[in-house]
Design an enzyme around this catalytic site. Structure first.
Site, PDB file in Angstrom:
ATOM      1  N   HIS A   1      23.779  39.850  87.908  1.00 12.59           N
ATOM      2  CA  HIS A   1      24.866  38.931  88.242  1.00 12.59           C
ATOM      3  C   HIS A   1      24.956  38.770  89.760  1.00 12.59           C
ATOM      4  O   HIS A   1      24.760  39.743  90.490  1.00 12.59           O
ATOM      5  CB  HIS A   1      26.198  39.473  87.708  1.00 12.59           C
ATOM      6  CG  HIS A   1      26.278  39.467  86.210  1.00 12.59           C
ATOM      7  ND1 HIS A   1      26.739  40.540  85.492  1.00 12.59           N
ATOM      8  CD2 HIS A   1      25.942  38.512  85.310  1.00 12.59           C
ATOM      9  CE1 HIS A   1      26.697  40.244  84.192  1.00 12.59           C
ATOM     10  NE2 HIS A   1      26.213  39.019  84.052  1.00 12.59           N
TER      11      HIS A   1
ATOM     12  N   THR B   1      20.977  34.908  97.768  1.00 10.51           N
ATOM     13  CA  THR B   1      22.255  34.602  97.122  1.00 10.51           C
ATOM     14  C   THR B   1      23.352  35.318  97.906  1.00 10.51           C
ATOM     15  O   THR B   1      23.265  36.517  98.117  1.00 10.51           O
ATOM     16  CB  THR B   1      22.281  35.086  95.660  1.00 10.51           C
ATOM     17  OG1 THR B   1      21.949  36.477  95.629  1.00 10.51           O
ATOM     18  CG2 THR B   1      21.298  34.313  94.804  1.00 10.51           C
TER      19      THR B   1
ATOM     20  N   HIS C   1      21.309  32.042  81.258  1.00  9.91           N
ATOM     21  CA  HIS C   1      21.867  33.230  81.915  1.00  9.91           C
ATOM     22  C   HIS C   1      21.276  34.509  81.303  1.00  9.91           C
ATOM     23  O   HIS C   1      20.825  35.400  82.028  1.00  9.91           O
ATOM     24  CB  HIS C   1      23.393  33.196  81.736  1.00  9.91           C
ATOM     25  CG  HIS C   1      24.141  34.373  82.274  1.00  9.91           C
ATOM     26  ND1 HIS C   1      24.847  34.335  83.454  1.00  9.91           N
ATOM     27  CD2 HIS C   1      24.319  35.628  81.787  1.00  9.91           C
ATOM     28  CE1 HIS C   1      25.415  35.515  83.675  1.00  9.91           C
ATOM     29  NE2 HIS C   1      25.113  36.320  82.661  1.00  9.91           N
ATOM     30  N   GLU C   2      21.263  34.583  79.974  1.00  9.61           N
ATOM     31  CA  GLU C   2      20.790  35.819  79.317  1.00  9.61           C
ATOM     32  C   GLU C   2      19.290  36.026  79.503  1.00  9.61           C
ATOM     33  O   GLU C   2      18.835  37.160  79.667  1.00  9.61           O
ATOM     34  CB  GLU C   2      21.136  35.801  77.824  1.00  9.61           C
ATOM     35  CG  GLU C   2      22.626  35.690  77.490  1.00  9.61           C
ATOM     36  CD  GLU C   2      23.515  36.733  78.139  1.00  9.61           C
ATOM     37  OE1 GLU C   2      23.000  37.755  78.621  1.00  9.61           O
ATOM     38  OE2 GLU C   2      24.731  36.517  78.187  1.00  9.61           O
TER      39      GLU C   2
ATOM     40  N   ASP D   1      23.008  41.812  94.252  1.00 11.23           N
ATOM     41  CA  ASP D   1      22.146  41.435  93.123  1.00 11.23           C
ATOM     42  C   ASP D   1      20.674  41.641  93.450  1.00 11.23           C
ATOM     43  O   ASP D   1      19.807  41.238  92.687  1.00 11.23           O
ATOM     44  CB  ASP D   1      22.402  39.984  92.707  1.00 11.23           C
ATOM     45  CG  ASP D   1      22.068  38.979  93.793  1.00 11.23           C
ATOM     46  OD1 ASP D   1      21.692  39.404  94.910  1.00 11.23           O
ATOM     47  OD2 ASP D   1      22.171  37.770  93.532  1.00 11.23           O
TER      48      ASP D   1
END
Lengths: 301, 103
Positions: free
Chosen positions: A220, A237, A210-211, A232
């Site tokens: 996000h 998405t 994630h990071e 995002d």
């Protein structure tokens, strides 16, 4: 105009803008503009054709012995990160049918550095004893003078700091375009890797996935607003309202995004490690645009 | 409801939320690590401090003022991804503050 010339013009403009306005905020805006151009011009797609290797250094900053995590735990993390970025993780099989076709290989490989900044042989792991019992999100872990470990040059290495974080924090990142001395990712030592001190439900190495997504300019999936107004900046998405936590049940609908609902199994949501297992093609295109622009120093490696 | 019944430092125990309720626990309670946990402090002088989610997971801190009318807590502008600006308190005691989940 040929694609090649468009690429050069875009690069020159990016460099010119960087010179003119050095602030982080302005850098980020430029990164966004560049990303949009790189995606439409096909420049991001050209990066995607070959595997990009990112030399990676892990700074283990420890006080108590258990915080000095093993080389094996670190290697388990790098292995998990590579599987996630190459979409070779077994749990992609759990992606719901409507989104199976969106699962994408980022063609990015993370490799523990074999040379330090002076060119000496290295295993890519720096161990630093500290007298601090924990760190916050204020970047002290990135400064030797504050009880942390100084970054290796961030144009040549991805810097990862692993330490005890206070306040229940699992990790945090820095978007491209920020100060070089703090560029990289910080992860809680008990959420790093898949063995040793790694503890459920954050024991599959997904905090780092994630990071590093943020480090490569991903946002996000809910767009960082808690209504339906944010996005995002990735077209594939679905829009969603806010973070999902834990292990949600599919489908989970918000922001009129039915019937399939929130793509909570995306690495850029806030679910448990076992519940996240995909980047989309659109996210990979953003990461490639990042490697064509703000992080292009890694392409030469 | 009196202000002293809701004032104090609270952290979002999202693990305990239901479809209709948001649950806050005293900020000094032992809550497990989380990718993001908003928290806020309602002070007796009418000011508040809060910690919201951040776009790169660095918690965003903000301050402002708050009021209580009936059972509704209203907060002035604060963190971009902080606690709801208006919270209807369903019940509270020393262990938890439970508010209606905003739609």
């Amino acid at each position: 105009m040929t694609p090649k010339r468009r690429q050069c013009a875009a690069m020159q403009e990016y460099e010119r803008l960087l010179e003119e306005q050095p602030s982080f905020r302005a850098n980020q805006q430029r990164a966004e503009d560049f990303t949009a151009r790189a995606v439409t011009s096909g420049e991001a797609g050209r990066v995607a054709r070959r595997l990009v290797t990112i030399p990676t250094v892990v700074h283990v900053v420890h006080d108590k012995p258990k915080e000095n995590i093993s080389d094996a735990q670190i290697r388990s993390q790098i292995a998990a990160l590579n599987m996630d970025f190459r979409a070779t993780n077994e749990d992609t099989a759990k992606v719901p049918d409507p989104w199976k076709g969106l699962v994408a290989d980022a063609k990015i490989k993370f490799q523990l550095a074999t040379k330090d900044p002076e060119g000496k042989r290295s295993n890519g792991i720096v161990r630093v004893q500290t007298d601090r019992t924990s760190f916050g999100a204020g970047d002290a872990v990135k400064r030797a003078s504050a009880g942390g470990s100084d970054a290796w040059p961030s144009r040549a290495y991805l810097n990862l700091w692993v330490c005890t974080l206070g306040g229940g924090l699992l990790g945090y990142a820095q978007f491209p375009g920020g100060p070089r001395a703090t560029d990289g990712v910080v992860v809680l030592n008990t959420a790093f890797g898949t063995e040793g001190t790694a503890a459920a439900p954050f024991d599959r190495g997904r905090t780092l996935t994630h990071e590093v997504g943020h480090w490569l300019n991903l946002r996000h999936i809910w767009g960082d607003t808690l209504d339906c107004s944010g996005g995002d900046r990735v077209p594939d998405t679905p829009n969603c309202k806010g973070p999902n936590m834990g292990k949600p049940t599919y489908p989970s609908v918000s922001c009129a995004n039915g019937p399939h609902g929130d793509m909570f199994m995306n690495y850029m949501d806030y679910v448990d490690d076992a519940a996240m297992f995909m980047f989309t093609a659109g996210q990979v295109e953003r990461m490639n645009a990042c490697l064509a622009g703000p992080r292009k120093s890694f392409l030469a490696a | 409801m009196r202000a002293d019944e809701v004032s104090g430092r609270w952290a979002h125990a999202h693990e305990e939320d239901t479809s209709d309720e948001m649950v806050f626990r005293p900020a000094d309670a032992e809550l497990p690590p989380s990718r993001g946990r908003v928290a806020f402090e309602l002070r007796a002088d009418g000011s508040f401090a809060e910690t919201g989610l951040g776009p790169a997971d660095v918690p965003e801190e903000a301050t402002g003022s708050w009021t209580l009318e009936g059972a509704t807590i209203r907060l002035s502008d604060g963190a971009a991804q902080g606690v709801p600006r208006e919270m209807e308190v369903l019940r509270t005691d020393k262990e938890r503050l439970v508010v209606r989940k905003p739609r």
